[in-house]
Design an enzyme around this catalytic site. Sequence first.
Site, mmCIF file in Angstrom:
data_model
loop_
_atom_site.group_PDB
_atom_site.id
_atom_site.type_symbol
_atom_site.label_atom_id
_atom_site.label_comp_id
_atom_site.label_asym_id
_atom_site.label_seq_id
_atom_site.Cartn_x
_atom_site.Cartn_y
_atom_site.Cartn_z
ATOM 1 N N PHE A 56 0.807 -1.278 -0.112
ATOM 2 C CA PHE A 56 0.010 0.014 0.049
ATOM 3 C C PHE A 56 0.964 1.345 -0.192
ATOM 4 O O PHE A 56 1.517 1.388 0.948
ATOM 5 C CB PHE A 56 -1.033 -0.055 1.289
ATOM 6 C CG PHE A 56 -2.135 1.139 1.021
ATOM 7 C CD1 PHE A 56 -3.186 0.874 0.310
ATOM 8 C CD2 PHE A 56 -1.509 2.372 1.420
ATOM 9 C CE1 PHE A 56 -4.153 1.910 0.444
ATOM 10 C CE2 PHE A 56 -2.673 3.367 1.337
ATOM 11 C CZ PHE A 56 -3.977 3.181 1.039
ATOM 12 N N ASP A 100 9.184 2.907 1.838
ATOM 13 C CA ASP A 100 7.825 3.546 2.102
ATOM 14 C C ASP A 100 8.000 3.389 3.825
ATOM 15 O O ASP A 100 7.481 2.224 4.253
ATOM 16 C CB ASP A 100 6.904 3.080 1.509
ATOM 17 C CG ASP A 100 5.287 3.896 1.906
ATOM 18 O OD1 ASP A 100 5.476 4.393 2.880
ATOM 19 O OD2 ASP A 100 4.384 3.723 1.130
ATOM 20 N N LYS A 131 2.820 9.621 8.458
ATOM 21 C CA LYS A 131 1.735 9.641 9.497
ATOM 22 C C LYS A 131 2.195 10.441 10.830
ATOM 23 O O LYS A 131 1.113 11.331 11.272
ATOM 24 C CB LYS A 131 1.292 8.134 9.682
ATOM 25 C CG LYS A 131 0.560 7.406 8.444
ATOM 26 C CD LYS A 131 0.282 6.009 8.599
ATOM 27 C CE LYS A 131 -0.519 5.512 7.574
ATOM 28 N NZ LYS A 131 -2.023 5.768 7.669
HETATM 29 N N1 PMP Z 1 2.131 4.391 2.521
HETATM 30 C C1 PMP Z 1 1.998 3.541 3.381
HETATM 31 C C2 PMP Z 1 2.880 2.733 3.867
HETATM 32 C C3 PMP Z 1 0.609 3.661 4.173
HETATM 33 O O1 PMP Z 1 0.331 2.971 5.272
HETATM 34 C C4 PMP Z 1 -0.204 4.806 3.926
HETATM 35 C C5 PMP Z 1 -1.683 4.962 4.540
HETATM 36 N N2 PMP Z 1 -2.096 3.977 5.161
HETATM 37 C C6 PMP Z 1 0.212 5.620 2.601
HETATM 38 C C7 PMP Z 1 1.365 5.297 2.032
HETATM 39 C C8 PMP Z 1 -0.716 6.796 2.018
HETATM 40 O O2 PMP Z 1 -0.816 7.695 3.050
HETATM 41 P P1 PMP Z 1 -1.893 8.810 3.028
HETATM 42 O O3 PMP Z 1 -3.149 8.343 3.259
HETATM 43 O O4 PMP Z 1 -1.391 9.937 4.016
HETATM 44 O O5 PMP Z 1 -1.816 9.518 1.412
#
Ligand code: PMP
Length: 407
Positions: free
Chosen positions: A142, A227, A256
């Site tokens: 994700f 990521d 986050k």
């Molecule tokens: N990368 C990872 C590993 C995530 O867990 C998330 C959100 N759950 C995102 C990217 C996307 O973040 P956002 O919703 O702030 O765009």
Amino acid sequence: MEHLDKYEVTTLAYDVPFPNNYTIPFHILEYGKGCYIWDKSGKAFLDFGSGIAVNALGYGREDLAETASEQMKKLIHVSNLYTTEPTLELGFKLTSSGNFDAVHFGNSGSEANEAALKYARLYSQRTKGEGKHKILAFKNAFHGRTMGALSCTPTEKYQAPFAPLMPGVEFCEYNNEAELENMLTEDFAAVIVEPVQGEGGLDVMKAGFAKKLNNLCKKLDVILIADEVQTGIGRSGFPYASSVVGLEPDIITLSKPLAGGLPLSATLIPEKVNKLIHPGEHGTTFGGGPVTCAVANKVLDIIFTPTFLTDVQKKGEYIGVKLQELVDKHPAAKQVKGLGLLRGLEVGTADEEGTKLAGKIIEEAKENGLLLLRSGKNILRIAPPLVITEKEIDKGIEIINVILEAL
Ligand code: PMP
């Protein structure tokens, strides 16, 4: 306000002015303190979710509120035509947290990954020439909902309605060294990977796989993007989970918990990429504003200290032991996943029945005052504020224990 009258006697909002993306009803929450949140009716919930791994320092933080308020009185926004001291300070803190030359600020995890993908492509085009633009991502990954990040997020439900997506993205099985070796060539600009698959089931990267990724990316001059939007800033008990699993990324993306719940993201880039970028090639209006950066400086001053991180490591081990006790005791609890304070408890099987079971446990936990998350289909995700105490961990685990007992 007239529209809000209908919510007066309930904590549940059925009629909401939001797109149909979300599960109805919404639960209306009012305030928080420490690891607890209270809803409109005054009912308290122990939070094992942190607003999806965001609220690392818990709720009701006077220190963060004061920092934001003081900065808001001075300057709220300046754009990236100018800068401010909080932004410079945060930039230096982040570049010196590893082998980085610059930080691209943004507002969300998706944006951090968009920047990473763009910079990796820019690097590839300027060092290897046209056409070496492919991106390797992983099954169950994700990376976000914007078009580039979504293209690297191979969940049918998220991608299908929005086709066509960005071309040139290929997916490899996570932790499969042989497949990685077969797939990755110098035609790729980047590999984007999570040290722990936060949304896709909480699989942790194996040491051998990390090593293979490091070596192949170096050999083929492919930019390795970690990521760490969910795993970064102390959730693993270390500043970055990459160091825990042995990954040596060129670029790290963060978001986050970075600004304690305010929207901020950072894409940490190395010198070899930064030196190829020209003015105007990427940008942002809000990213790296003085208020979010002032709060993030405070957050990092608290989290990036040995005592705080050691405490997270201890609590991570503690919750691991407690979850293993549930696995040993209850047939429905299958295995403990994740690391640090990003943990999973797999329940039932990875099919419709397991999905329902996880949903039922999450619902019952909420009725009993515990907020849980899900990862993948049948994995209960536990990502509490990093300031949680062992006593609070015990309390939450006991709520899950009672639910599993009654199955
Ligand atoms: N990368 C990872 C590993 C995530 O867990 C998330 C959100 N759950 C995102 C990217 C996307 O973040 P956002 O919703 O702030 O765009």
